[in-house]
Design an enzyme around this catalytic site. Structure first.
Site, PDB file in Angstrom:
ATOM      1  N   CYS A   1     -10.150  -5.052   0.273  1.00  0.00           N
ATOM      2  CA  CYS A   1     -11.300  -4.132   0.281  1.00  0.00           C
ATOM      3  C   CYS A   1     -12.201  -4.431  -0.920  1.00  0.00           C
ATOM      4  O   CYS A   1     -11.838  -5.169  -1.844  1.00  0.00           O
ATOM      5  CB  CYS A   1     -10.819  -2.686   0.257  1.00  0.00           C
ATOM      6  SG  CYS A   1     -10.267  -2.093  -1.361  1.00  0.00           S
TER       7      CYS A   1
ATOM      8  N   GLU B   1       0.247   5.129   0.636  1.00  0.00           N
ATOM      9  CA  GLU B   1      -0.688   6.175   1.070  1.00  0.00           C
ATOM     10  C   GLU B   1      -0.209   7.539   0.601  1.00  0.00           C
ATOM     11  O   GLU B   1       0.903   7.676   0.076  1.00  0.00           O
ATOM     12  CB  GLU B   1      -0.852   6.105   2.596  1.00  0.00           C
ATOM     13  CG  GLU B   1      -1.479   4.783   3.022  1.00  0.00           C
ATOM     14  CD  GLU B   1      -1.761   4.674   4.505  1.00  0.00           C
ATOM     15  OE1 GLU B   1      -1.294   5.527   5.285  1.00  0.00           O
ATOM     16  OE2 GLU B   1      -2.456   3.704   4.886  1.00  0.00           O
ATOM     17  N   ASN B   2      -1.091   8.534   0.769  1.00  0.00           N
ATOM     18  CA  ASN B   2      -0.810   9.869   0.262  1.00  0.00           C
ATOM     19  C   ASN B   2      -1.342  10.895   1.249  1.00  0.00           C
ATOM     20  O   ASN B   2      -2.369  10.651   1.889  1.00  0.00           O
ATOM     21  CB  ASN B   2      -1.493  10.032  -1.111  1.00  0.00           C
ATOM     22  CG  ASN B   2      -0.998  11.258  -1.857  1.00  0.00           C
ATOM     23  OD1 ASN B   2      -1.362  12.384  -1.565  1.00  0.00           O
ATOM     24  ND2 ASN B   2      -0.127  11.031  -2.823  1.00  0.00           N
ATOM     25  N   ALA B   3      -0.662  12.028   1.350  1.00  0.00           N
ATOM     26  CA  ALA B   3      -1.120  13.104   2.232  1.00  0.00           C
ATOM     27  C   ALA B   3      -2.535  13.538   1.859  1.00  0.00           C
ATOM     28  O   ALA B   3      -3.310  13.966   2.727  1.00  0.00           O
ATOM     29  CB  ALA B   3      -0.156  14.281   2.164  1.00  0.00           C
TER      30      ALA B   3
ATOM     31  N   TYR C   1      -5.446  11.935   1.401  1.00  0.00           N
ATOM     32  CA  TYR C   1      -5.792  10.564   1.790  1.00  0.00           C
ATOM     33  C   TYR C   1      -6.448   9.694   0.714  1.00  0.00           C
ATOM     34  O   TYR C   1      -6.077   8.533   0.555  1.00  0.00           O
ATOM     35  CB  TYR C   1      -6.691  10.576   3.033  1.00  0.00           C
ATOM     36  CG  TYR C   1      -6.039  11.079   4.305  1.00  0.00           C
ATOM     37  CD1 TYR C   1      -4.683  11.380   4.375  1.00  0.00           C
ATOM     38  CD2 TYR C   1      -6.803  11.264   5.451  1.00  0.00           C
ATOM     39  CE1 TYR C   1      -4.102  11.852   5.547  1.00  0.00           C
ATOM     40  CE2 TYR C   1      -6.236  11.726   6.633  1.00  0.00           C
ATOM     41  CZ  TYR C   1      -4.880  12.025   6.677  1.00  0.00           C
ATOM     42  OH  TYR C   1      -4.323  12.482   7.832  1.00  0.00           O
TER      43      TYR C   1
ATOM     44  N   GLU D   1      -2.920  -4.730  -3.151  1.00  0.00           N
ATOM     45  CA  GLU D   1      -3.394  -5.615  -4.217  1.00  0.00           C
ATOM     46  C   GLU D   1      -3.399  -4.892  -5.565  1.00  0.00           C
ATOM     47  O   GLU D   1      -3.048  -5.481  -6.597  1.00  0.00           O
ATOM     48  CB  GLU D   1      -4.814  -6.107  -3.901  1.00  0.00           C
ATOM     49  CG  GLU D   1      -4.915  -6.956  -2.639  1.00  0.00           C
ATOM     50  CD  GLU D   1      -5.166  -6.156  -1.369  1.00  0.00           C
ATOM     51  OE1 GLU D   1      -4.722  -4.989  -1.297  1.00  0.00           O
ATOM     52  OE2 GLU D   1      -5.801  -6.687  -0.453  1.00  0.00           O
TER      53      GLU D   1
ATOM     54  N   CYS E   1     -10.683  -3.665  -4.315  1.00  0.00           N
ATOM     55  CA  CYS E   1      -9.637  -4.610  -4.733  1.00  0.00           C
ATOM     56  C   CYS E   1     -10.228  -5.961  -5.101  1.00  0.00           C
ATOM     57  O   CYS E   1      -9.677  -6.667  -5.955  1.00  0.00           O
ATOM     58  CB  CYS E   1      -8.574  -4.744  -3.647  1.00  0.00           C
ATOM     59  SG  CYS E   1      -7.457  -3.321  -3.636  1.00  0.00           S
TER      60      CYS E   1
ATOM     61  N   CYS F   1      -4.007   0.606  -2.645  1.00  0.00           N
ATOM     62  CA  CYS F   1      -3.881  -0.648  -1.897  1.00  0.00           C
ATOM     63  C   CYS F   1      -2.763  -1.537  -2.464  1.00  0.00           C
ATOM     64  O   CYS F   1      -2.406  -1.443  -3.641  1.00  0.00           O
ATOM     65  CB  CYS F   1      -5.185  -1.435  -1.947  1.00  0.00           C
ATOM     66  SG  CYS F   1      -6.521  -0.734  -0.960  1.00  0.00           S
TER      67      CYS F   1
ATOM     68  N   ASN G   1       0.837  -1.198   0.000  1.00  0.00           N
ATOM     69  CA  ASN G   1       0.000   0.000   0.000  1.00  0.00           C
ATOM     70  C   ASN G   1       0.871   1.246   0.000  1.00  0.00           C
ATOM     71  O   ASN G   1       1.946   1.289   0.613  1.00  0.00           O
ATOM     72  CB  ASN G   1      -1.025  -0.001   1.144  1.00  0.00           C
ATOM     73  CG  ASN G   1      -0.436  -0.163   2.529  1.00  0.00           C
ATOM     74  OD1 ASN G   1       0.625  -0.750   2.693  1.00  0.00           O
ATOM     75  ND2 ASN G   1      -1.131   0.361   3.518  1.00  0.00           N
TER      76      ASN G   1
HETATM   77  N1  THU Z   1      -5.151  -1.809   2.532  1.00  0.00           N
HETATM   78  C1  THU Z   1      -4.547  -2.561   1.556  1.00  0.00           C
HETATM   79  O1  THU Z   1      -3.550  -2.143   0.963  1.00  0.00           O
HETATM   80  N2  THU Z   1      -5.072  -3.776   1.267  1.00  0.00           N
HETATM   81  C2  THU Z   1      -6.078  -4.372   1.970  1.00  0.00           C
HETATM   82  O2  THU Z   1      -6.407  -5.511   1.688  1.00  0.00           O
HETATM   83  C3  THU Z   1      -6.766  -3.630   3.035  1.00  0.00           C
HETATM   84  C4  THU Z   1      -6.351  -2.218   3.226  1.00  0.00           C
HETATM   85  C5  THU Z   1      -4.531  -0.523   2.898  1.00  0.00           C
HETATM   86  C6  THU Z   1      -5.239   0.727   2.484  1.00  0.00           C
HETATM   87  C7  THU Z   1      -4.700   1.711   3.487  1.00  0.00           C
HETATM   88  O3  THU Z   1      -3.426   2.187   3.039  1.00  0.00           O
HETATM   89  C8  THU Z   1      -4.477   0.895   4.743  1.00  0.00           C
HETATM   90  O4  THU Z   1      -4.430  -0.452   4.309  1.00  0.00           O
HETATM   91  C9  THU Z   1      -5.559   1.043   5.791  1.00  0.00           C
HETATM   92  O5  THU Z   1      -6.813   0.904   5.228  1.00  0.00           O
END
Ligand code: THU
Length: 144
Positions: free
Chosen positions: A92, A49-51, A53, A60, A95, A58, A47
């Protein structure tokens, strides 16, 4: 319903390695994912992430993008590693749909702990039943 088969060792190692590169300074929830394609190749993601949000991506999605960029189009096995090692890190909803594009209904998705032990294994169809996919779209030339 879970399955008893255990995840492929190399796929687990790839997911755990990618997880160590996760960029998750906001949630502090790191995730790694790895997919094996039908040529046997492994593609991994974490994963990011970004400032801003909602722009986060993800693990996957990253693994699938790596596969497609490498010319892969068919997923045969999936490992997802995330969380505290007790609760399976389930993909999620978005994904699940992304995985569905490149998987078969019986493609396994293994959710593993930090040691790579399967906490839960579900098929794509169990994760996303009655799904919408490429076959739901009219083929070229069949528009009325
Ligand atoms: N996240 C994933 O990368 N994959 C998953 O299967 C569940 C959630 C990430 C998204 C976010 O960066 C962090 O987990 C919390 O939700």
């Amino acid at each position: 319903m879970g399955h008893s088969f255990s995840p492929d060792h190399d796929l687990v190692v790839a997911a755990l390695a990618a997880r160590r590169h996760a960029h998750a300074p906001y949630s502090h929830f790191t995730v790694g994912a790895a997919v094996r394609d039908d040529e046997g190749r492994i593609h991994a993601g974490c994963n990011v992430e970004n400032a801003a949000y909602p722009e986060g991506v993800c693990a996957e999605a990253g693994a699938l993008s790596a596969m497609v960029a490498a010319g892969g189009r068919q997923v045969v096995d999936v490992v997802v590693a995330g969380g505290d090692g007790t609760v399976p890190c389930a993909p999620c909803g978005g994904c699940r749909q992304k995985l569905r594009e490149f998987s078969l209904p019986d493609t396994p998705v293994h959710m593993v702990d930090g040691e790579g032990h399967a906490l839960l294994t579900l098929t794509l169809d169990e994760l996303l039943p009655n799904s919408f996919g490429p076959d739901n779209l009219p083929r070229k030339g069949t528009h009325s």
